[in-house]
Design an enzyme around this catalytic site. Structure first.
Site, PDB file in Angstrom:
ATOM      1  CG  ASP A 184     -12.721  -9.123 -21.403  1.00 42.06           C
ATOM      2  OD1 ASP A 184     -11.994 -10.136 -21.351  1.00 42.06           O
ATOM      3  OD2 ASP A 184     -13.599  -8.959 -22.274  1.00 42.06           O
ATOM      4  CG  HIS A 207      -2.239   0.739   0.933  1.00 39.67           C
ATOM      5  ND1 HIS A 207      -2.317   1.867   0.125  1.00 39.67           N
ATOM      6  CD2 HIS A 207      -3.510   0.511   1.366  1.00 39.67           C
ATOM      7  CE1 HIS A 207      -3.562   2.292   0.084  1.00 39.67           C
ATOM      8  NE2 HIS A 207      -4.307   1.492   0.820  1.00 39.67           N
TER       9      HIS A 207
END
EC number: 2.3.1.-
Length: 469
Positions: free
Chosen positions: A413, A169
């Site tokens: 995708d 992070h």
């Protein structure tokens, strides 16, 4: 973290190093951490698993098509995102950590096969969250260095596969992570390396202004937070990059996903309007901001606090991350690489407020006020937020949010269709609720919860009953 029984459900086929492609990767690159990055540098990594349903996913197809395409496109995408192949380091004479990329640096890419039940992991029923752990790659973190990110692709024969990301992070926030994943998916699907302008990262650290020396204040605050975890003792190595201790997650912790439709959210909105107009509690002078986020988060945290039950006077708090790109003056580019996220927390509350008859309305008023108060000064409050965790009462239930409906994770995708499910595994490390847009693109919200089994049973009942009434 992963026990032997879970490991037996996973067979590691290969652990490869993937380097960035093209000539740009022959240049070294150094990025200092900003105060936004330093807010997160000791916190747990962000672990995501993205499931793809593919009944044609045989082992030969996986080995000859899926894995090579993912590796080639990953290499190409990394050439635009060189710091991801680098490391986080803190040199002895440096005042703060930095990200360093040098030629031939690489990311870890694990290839595995699982005999776990794909439909169970992507389904609607609660299941033990530890079943997800074998799917998440390790992220190297030591005292003196940490990897930025690691990847794993796992085959579920004749069911599908998943792509998992473990991201540090301090190196990247949710916006940067999803921008990278969109770049990788686009490159894999289109078989070319062209990226639109909105996916090309901006590395200019000068866009983050720090006139108040927030860097130093945040590092000092982290020093005090670390002492809370060591019982008041000075840390052995003040410049250690090791993350804060994380709780061990047992088999009694369950995972559940709730899909709130646009109609569900509208129903909750109408309920709040009605309760607000007839409330016995003195009305807030401000009008309620009934955005989707305010409604959904207020509903979720009210149900979570009720599910825990217990003493009504017990301490609770809530918080959420705030993307500051558009709040900063001047605004920070949308494709800025790194963290540009602060947080908003409200502590010193009691469970009674949320467990009462008007708990949902009380939560909505507080979250609404928190959102309305956001401005460019939210970044200045980072040291204060960290200091708040040094005085937290033991056992305080602090709820937070991971992810966002704006990230568009269900549009990832890679050439084999939309994800069947996207899971933020790391919500186990704190009482966080994961947020994503609904898979069908209808304007709903998908929420992920991780709770002990007995609380989860109560929570699921509360969530559904609240929508029926």
């Amino acid at each position: 973290m992963v026990n032997e029984e879970m490991e037996s459900s996973l067979k590691v086929i290969d652990v490869a190093r993937v380097t960035p492609s093209n000539s740009d990767s022959s240049e070294s690159l150094t990025l200092p951490l900003t105060f936004f990055d330093l807010l997160w540098y000791k916190l747990h990594a962000v672990e995501r698993v993205i499931f793809y349903k593919l009944t044609d996913a045989s082992r030969p197809f996986f080995d000859s098509v899926i894995v090579p395409n993912l590796k080639t496109s990953l290499s190409s995408s990394l050439s635009h995102y060189l710091p991801l192949a680098g490391k986080l380091v803190w040199e002895p004479l440096d005042p703060k950590p930095k990200i360093v990329y040098t030629p031939n640096d690489a990311v870890s890419f694990t290839v595995a096969e699982s005999n776990a039940d794909f439909s169970r992991l992507t389904g609607k029923e609660p299941f033990p969250t530890t079943e997800l752990y074998p799917l998440v790659p390790e992220l190297h973190v030591s005292d003196d260095s940490a990897s930025a990110v690691s990847f794993q692709v796992t085959l579920f024969p004749n069911q599908g596969f998943c792509i998992s990301v473990n991201a540090h992070h301090a190196v990247l926030d949710g916006k940067t992570t999803t921008n990278f994943l969109k770049s990788w998916a686009r490159t894999c699907k289109n078989q070319d390396s062209f990226l639109p302008q909105d996916l090309i990262p901006v590395y200019d650290r000068t866009v983050i202004k720090d006139p108040m020396d927030l860097d130093t204040k945040i590092l000092n605050a982290w020093h005090r937070v670390a002492k809370v975890f060591t019982g008041g003792k000075e840390p052995e190595n003040p410049k250690s990059l090791k993350l804060l201790w994380s709780p061990e997650i047992g088999p009694d912790v369950f995972r559940y996903t709730l899909n709130l439709t646009r109609e569900d959210i509208q129903k909750l909105r109408e309920r709040l309007k009605k309760e607000s107009s007839s409330s016995s509690v003195s009305s807030s002078p401000k009008e309620l901001r009934l955005s989707t986020f305010v409604i959904v988060y207020s509903y979720a945290l009210t149900c979570l606090i009720k599910a825990r039950g217990g003493d009504p006077s017990r301490p609770v708090g809530y918080g959420f991350a705030v993307d500051c790109r558009s709040l900063m003056v001047p605004p920070v580019p949308s494709s800025y690489f790194g963290n540009c996220v602060s947080a908003c927390f409200k502590m010193s509350l009691t469970a009674e407020t949320f467990m009462s008859e008007e708990g949902f309305l009380a939560a909505a008023r507080m979250v609404s006020d928190s959102v309305e108060a956001l401005d460019e000064n939210v970044a200045l409050k980072i040291p204060e937020i960290l200091e708040g965790f040094t005085t937290l009462s033991p056992g305080t239930q602090v709820l937070s949010v991971a992810g966002s409906t704006r990230f568009g994770v269900y549009g990832l995708d890679f050439g084999w269709g939309r994800p069947e499910k996207v899971v933020v595994v790391s919500i186990d490390q704190g009482e966080a609720i994961s947020f994503a847009e609904s898979r069908d693109g209808s304007g709903g919200v998908e929420l992920g919860f991780s709770l002990k089994k007995h609380e989860m049973d109560v929570l699921v009942d509360l969530l559904h009953k609240g929508l029926e009434n």
